[in-house]
Scaffold this motif. Structure first.
Motif, PDB file in Angstrom:
ATOM      1  N   ALA A 147      -8.631 -10.553  15.365  1.00  0.00           N
ATOM      2  CA  ALA A 147      -9.633  -9.777  16.148  1.00  0.00           C
ATOM      3  C   ALA A 147      -9.463  -9.461  17.595  1.00  0.00           C
ATOM      4  O   ALA A 147      -9.776  -8.284  18.048  1.00  0.00           O
ATOM      5  N   ILE A 148      -8.522 -10.148  18.316  1.00  0.00           N
ATOM      6  CA  ILE A 148      -8.130  -9.898  19.654  1.00  0.00           C
ATOM      7  C   ILE A 148      -7.316  -8.599  19.772  1.00  0.00           C
ATOM      8  O   ILE A 148      -7.461  -7.818  20.563  1.00  0.00           O
ATOM      9  N   SER A 149      -6.289  -8.697  18.577  1.00  0.00           N
ATOM     10  CA  SER A 149      -5.632  -7.438  18.693  1.00  0.00           C
ATOM     11  C   SER A 149      -6.305  -6.125  18.444  1.00  0.00           C
ATOM     12  O   SER A 149      -5.923  -4.989  19.154  1.00  0.00           O
ATOM     13  N   LEU A 150      -7.376  -6.159  17.628  1.00  0.00           N
ATOM     14  CA  LEU A 150      -8.166  -5.227  17.044  1.00  0.00           C
ATOM     15  C   LEU A 150      -9.038  -4.677  18.342  1.00  0.00           C
ATOM     16  O   LEU A 150      -9.048  -3.286  18.556  1.00  0.00           O
ATOM     17  N   VAL A 151      -9.735  -5.513  18.964  1.00  0.00           N
ATOM     18  CA  VAL A 151     -10.682  -5.210  20.185  1.00  0.00           C
ATOM     19  C   VAL A 151      -9.901  -4.718  21.171  1.00  0.00           C
ATOM     20  O   VAL A 151     -10.336  -3.671  21.979  1.00  0.00           O
ATOM     21  N   PHE A 152      -9.017  -5.474  21.718  1.00  0.00           N
ATOM     22  CA  PHE A 152      -8.186  -5.381  23.053  1.00  0.00           C
ATOM     23  C   PHE A 152      -7.070  -4.397  23.029  1.00  0.00           C
ATOM     24  O   PHE A 152      -6.384  -3.786  24.041  1.00  0.00           O
ATOM     25  N   ASN A 187      -6.245  -2.206  20.282  1.00  0.00           N
ATOM     26  CA  ASN A 187      -6.311  -1.200  19.112  1.00  0.00           C
ATOM     27  C   ASN A 187      -5.517  -1.462  18.149  1.00  0.00           C
ATOM     28  O   ASN A 187      -4.904  -0.663  17.175  1.00  0.00           O
ATOM     29  N   GLU A 188      -5.723  -2.776  17.761  1.00  0.00           N
ATOM     30  CA  GLU A 188      -4.774  -3.397  16.446  1.00  0.00           C
ATOM     31  C   GLU A 188      -3.549  -3.252  16.612  1.00  0.00           C
ATOM     32  O   GLU A 188      -2.776  -3.674  15.464  1.00  0.00           O
ATOM     33  N   LYS A 189      -2.795  -3.124  17.589  1.00  0.00           N
ATOM     34  CA  LYS A 189      -1.214  -3.286  17.813  1.00  0.00           C
ATOM     35  C   LYS A 189      -1.093  -4.768  17.940  1.00  0.00           C
ATOM     36  O   LYS A 189      -2.005  -5.555  18.504  1.00  0.00           O
TER      37      LYS A 189
END
Length: 239
Positions: free
Chosen positions: A47-52, A54-56
């Motif tokens: 979720a953190i990678s998705l929100v902050f 861009n899912e990288k």
């Protein structure tokens, strides 16, 4: 229809095989909620990678959060007799933090549903082969390091990596179901053969659940969890 569902059936068998092995160890250690705490923290990393970001780097974040959680649980379990309460607190932290992070995403609720129980019908044989080789490596590591003095610190990171991969395929709730229910059924029926009984019962019940989900247009992940859990509850009452 069998041709369409075949990758899902094979993947379920592979996941259940790996998770029953891990689940037996978890039940013996009396730290039942470890996997759901680790899975929830893996989902938080995603979720953190998705929100902050861009899912990288979502696998990197997921692995980092899961492995760190597993190591902390392994450490605390050696020195604290209230480890089950600690694991429950960890789960609550991960669950609440997931909602906080995804509240910043316009499609947050959809992502929460995916991370909780994904639709296994969308997998293909590429997922099957990748999962097979990953879990074969993990099982080999666990088997050959079983008598090693610091086995706990090998077991829990491998456990965490397994959870990360499984969560990406089926979601946190289904991972918890596959880890605990087949092993629990195996212990109830015959402790000495818990592994074989767990795999057989878990696979048969999962195939039946997938059939029900497809036939009646139910959500697949939740149907798997419901069917396996219902059978385990019924068996526990009868036994």
């Amino acid at each position: 229809m069998i041709d369409i569902l075949l990758p899902s059936f094979v993947l379920v068998l592979i996941i259940i095989l790996m998770h029953t092995y891990l689940g037996i160890e978890i039940i013996k250690r009396q730290i039942i909620f470890t996997d759901i705490a680790v899975g929830q923290m893996a989902a938080l990393g995603t979720a953190i990678s998705l929100v902050f970001f861009n899912e990288k780097y979502h696998f990197l974040f997921s692995i980092l959060f899961a492995v760190l959680t597993a190591i902390i649980i392994a450490y605390v379990s050696k020195k604290n007799k209230y480890v089950e309460a600690f694991i429950g607190i960890f789960y609550a932290f991960g669950f609440s933090s997931l909602f906080i992070v995804l509240s910043k995403s316009p499609s947050g609720m959809e992502h929460i549903k995916e991370l909780t129980a994904s639709d296994i019908l969308y997998v293909d044989f590429k997922d099957v082969f990748i999962t097979f080789f990953i879990y074969l490596i993990f099982l080999s590591i666990l088997y050959f390091s079983k008598n090693y003095k610091y086995y706990e610190f090998i077991y829990f990171p491998v456990f965490a990596l397994t959870i990360v991969h499984s969560v990406s395929l089926v979601g946190v709730l289904v991972v918890f179901t596959f880890l605990i229910v087949p092993a629990f059924i195996g212990f109830l029926v015959k402790k000495e053969k818990a592994f074989i009984i767990g795999i057989a019962s878990g696979f048969i019940l999962s195939v039946f659940a997938i059939y029900l989900a497809v036939k009646f247009d139910f959500p697949v992940g939740y149907t798997i969890t419901s069917v396996l859990s219902f059978f385990a509850i019924l068996l526990a009452i009868i036994k």
